[in-house]
Design a protein around this motif. Structure first.
Motif, short mmCIF file in Angstrom:
data_model
loop_
_atom_site.label_atom_id
_atom_site.label_comp_id
_atom_site.label_asym_id
_atom_site.label_seq_id
_atom_site.Cartn_x
_atom_site.Cartn_y
_atom_site.Cartn_z
N SER A 8 -2.12 0.92 25.53
CA SER A 8 -1.71 1.50 26.26
C SER A 8 -1.49 3.31 25.62
O SER A 8 -2.78 3.53 25.15
CB SER A 8 -0.12 1.48 25.92
OG SER A 8 0.31 2.12 25.10
N GLN A 9 -1.34 3.71 27.08
CA GLN A 9 -1.57 5.42 26.68
C GLN A 9 -0.37 6.01 26.11
O GLN A 9 -0.39 7.28 25.19
CB GLN A 9 -1.27 5.94 28.27
CG GLN A 9 -1.11 7.37 28.67
CD GLN A 9 -3.20 7.57 28.28
OE1 GLN A 9 -3.12 7.22 29.06
NE2 GLN A 9 -3.15 8.65 26.95
N ARG A 10 0.47 5.43 25.36
CA ARG A 10 0.72 5.91 24.19
C ARG A 10 0.61 5.92 23.07
O ARG A 10 0.23 5.99 22.37
CB ARG A 10 3.05 5.49 24.40
CG ARG A 10 4.07 5.55 23.56
CD ARG A 10 4.97 4.37 23.30
NE ARG A 10 4.22 3.32 22.12
CZ ARG A 10 3.51 3.10 21.42
NH1 ARG A 10 4.22 3.83 20.68
NH2 ARG A 10 4.21 1.88 21.04
N GLU A 11 0.15 4.97 23.59
CA GLU A 11 -0.48 4.02 21.61
C GLU A 11 -1.96 5.10 21.57
O GLU A 11 -2.28 5.71 20.40
CB GLU A 11 -1.27 2.35 21.74
CG GLU A 11 0.64 1.64 21.25
CD GLU A 11 -0.11 0.47 21.90
OE1 GLU A 11 0.77 -0.61 21.07
OE2 GLU A 11 -1.53 -0.54 22.82
N ARG A 12 -2.45 5.24 22.49
CA ARG A 12 -3.94 5.55 22.94
C ARG A 12 -3.25 7.43 22.26
O ARG A 12 -4.22 7.81 21.46
CB ARG A 12 -4.69 5.96 24.48
CG ARG A 12 -5.63 4.66 24.29
CD ARG A 12 -6.26 4.84 26.13
NE ARG A 12 -6.57 3.48 25.69
CZ ARG A 12 -6.87 3.30 26.81
NH1 ARG A 12 -7.97 3.68 27.86
NH2 ARG A 12 -7.81 2.23 27.45
N PRO B 9 -13.61 8.64 23.28
CA PRO B 9 -11.74 8.17 23.37
C PRO B 9 -10.53 9.42 23.44
O PRO B 9 -9.61 9.34 24.09
CB PRO B 9 -11.26 7.98 21.80
CG PRO B 9 -12.55 7.67 21.44
CD PRO B 9 -13.95 8.57 21.51
N ILE B 10 -11.53 10.68 23.59
CA ILE B 10 -10.27 12.25 23.11
C ILE B 10 -10.15 12.08 24.92
O ILE B 10 -8.88 12.53 25.35
CB ILE B 10 -11.79 13.60 22.47
CG1 ILE B 10 -11.14 13.08 21.44
CG2 ILE B 10 -10.41 14.14 23.61
CD1 ILE B 10 -9.69 12.91 20.39
N ARG B 11 -11.15 12.28 25.75
CA ARG B 11 -10.65 11.77 26.76
C ARG B 11 -9.83 10.85 27.54
O ARG B 11 -8.79 10.66 28.82
CB ARG B 11 -12.04 11.72 28.14
CG ARG B 11 -12.37 12.27 29.08
CD ARG B 11 -13.97 11.56 29.94
NE ARG B 11 -14.11 10.47 29.87
CZ ARG B 11 -15.50 10.05 30.74
NH1 ARG B 11 -15.66 11.13 31.53
NH2 ARG B 11 -15.86 9.41 30.21
N TYR C 241 -3.96 12.54 26.00
CA TYR C 241 -3.30 14.00 26.59
C TYR C 241 -3.90 15.27 26.03
O TYR C 241 -3.92 15.50 26.35
CB TYR C 241 -1.46 13.50 25.88
CG TYR C 241 -1.54 13.93 24.13
CD1 TYR C 241 -2.09 15.06 23.90
CD2 TYR C 241 -2.15 13.33 23.14
CE1 TYR C 241 -1.36 15.57 22.62
CE2 TYR C 241 -1.82 13.61 21.75
CZ TYR C 241 -1.80 14.70 21.54
OH TYR C 241 -1.88 15.00 20.13
N LEU C 242 -4.60 14.97 25.42
CA LEU C 242 -5.76 15.81 24.77
C LEU C 242 -6.88 16.52 26.11
O LEU C 242 -6.91 17.26 25.91
CB LEU C 242 -6.50 15.59 23.66
CG LEU C 242 -5.91 14.88 22.33
CD1 LEU C 242 -6.36 14.67 21.06
CD2 LEU C 242 -4.80 17.20 21.75
N ASN C 243 -6.69 15.27 27.24
CA ASN C 243 -8.12 15.89 28.16
C ASN C 243 -7.19 16.98 28.90
O ASN C 243 -8.31 17.50 30.04
CB ASN C 243 -8.11 14.38 28.35
CG ASN C 243 -9.66 14.72 29.22
OD1 ASN C 243 -10.63 15.61 28.41
ND2 ASN C 243 -10.06 14.60 30.23
#
Length: 278
Positions: free
Chosen positions: A14-18, A183-185, A188-190
């Motif tokens: 999920s987005q939260r997990e990423r 993975p960074i993209r 939230y960092l992106n």
């Protein structure tokens, strides 16, 4: 409990997990106190060693060097690139990282750079190479004639892997870095980084020609699994290409405490830096 994404398919998260997989501040409960201690130690240290700080290598205020001469122009130079996921922090708050190397008789340079989203990651990578151009040409005026060991932490670990390609660099230590940007993209960092397909392909050290210089890959054994995996994967790639340099997990160290091994005069990373030059 920290999610071990190494046991999962990245695409299934999920987005939260990423986001959690790369959120170092959230993973270290006392990260704020550790950052404040570093900043508070850096301010007086920098003030006491201010003979060669704020030296511009480019046009912006962040494109500056802080140089800390150790007294022997022929001694090695430890160059440090700060972290902050390419969007936070500043060189001034990492001056304390020079304590250990200066105590060893080395020279130290701390390199600033612009931050996203004000600039692109492509621009940041260009700035690091421009900074090393400047140090090669102007460093001798400040007593910096010795071999350069380039090191950096977190985002600085990534920039170290790219900067190691510069001809002025003799050896490198990439600490807790990100070596595959794909993975960074997905995190939230992106929001600030705005990575493009071209940048991921061009600026991921895992996708570039292997640098055949001594390069140690270091991470804290208590870091997030994704950071540990990134370091292990990058070292494996280098080892398969017969590129020199060890993989060194620091026992018990999280993403912030791993820097203690560089800051202390007898720290494991300073001993490693000396070994890389032999």
């Amino acid at each position: 409990m920290t999610l071990d994404v190494t046991k999962l398919n990245w695409g299934s998260l999920s987005q939260r997990e990423r986001d959690a997989a790369y959120n170092n501040s959230e993973a270290v409960p006392d990260s704020g106190a550790l950052i404040e201690e570093r900043n508070q130690a850096s301010a007086p240290f920098r003030a006491a060693h201010a003979s060669a700080v704020d030296l511009p290598y480019g046009e912006s205020q962040r494109e500056q060097w802080d140089l800390f001469p150790g007294g022997n122009p022929e001694a090695p130079t430890l160059v440090f690139i700060h972290g902050g996921y390419w969007q936070r922090n500043r060189r001034e708050d990492f001056a304390a990282m020079a304590e250990g190397a200066l105590a060893m008789g080395w020279n130290v340079g701390i390199c600033g750079y612009s931050l996203c989203p004000d600039v692109t990651m492509t621009r940041i990578a260009y700035q690091i190479h421009t900074a090393l151009d400047w140090l090669s040409a102007e460093g001798p005026k400040y007593g910096f004639n010795g071999p350069i060991v380039l090191t950096g932490w977190s985002a600085g670990g990534h920039l170290t892997a790219l900067g190691a390609e510069h001809p002025a660099v003799t050896a490198a230590i990439a600490i807790s870095g990100v070596f595959e940007l794909g993975p960074i993209r997905d995190t939230y960092l992106n929001v600030a980084l705005k990575l493009t397909d071209e940048e991921i392909a061009e600026l991921s050290p895992m996708r570039r020609p292997v640098v055949q210089k001594p390069m140690a890959i270091v991470y804290g054994a208590a870091e997030l699994p994704e950071l540990c995996r990134q370091s292990r994967d990058f070292h494996r790639l280098r080892a398969e290409a017969q590129a020199p340099g060890p993989l060194l997990p620091i026992p018990g160290a999280d993403h912030f405490r791993v820097l203690e091994a560089l800051r202390q005069p007898d720290g494991a990373l300073l001993r490693l830096a000396a070994e890389l030059l032999r």
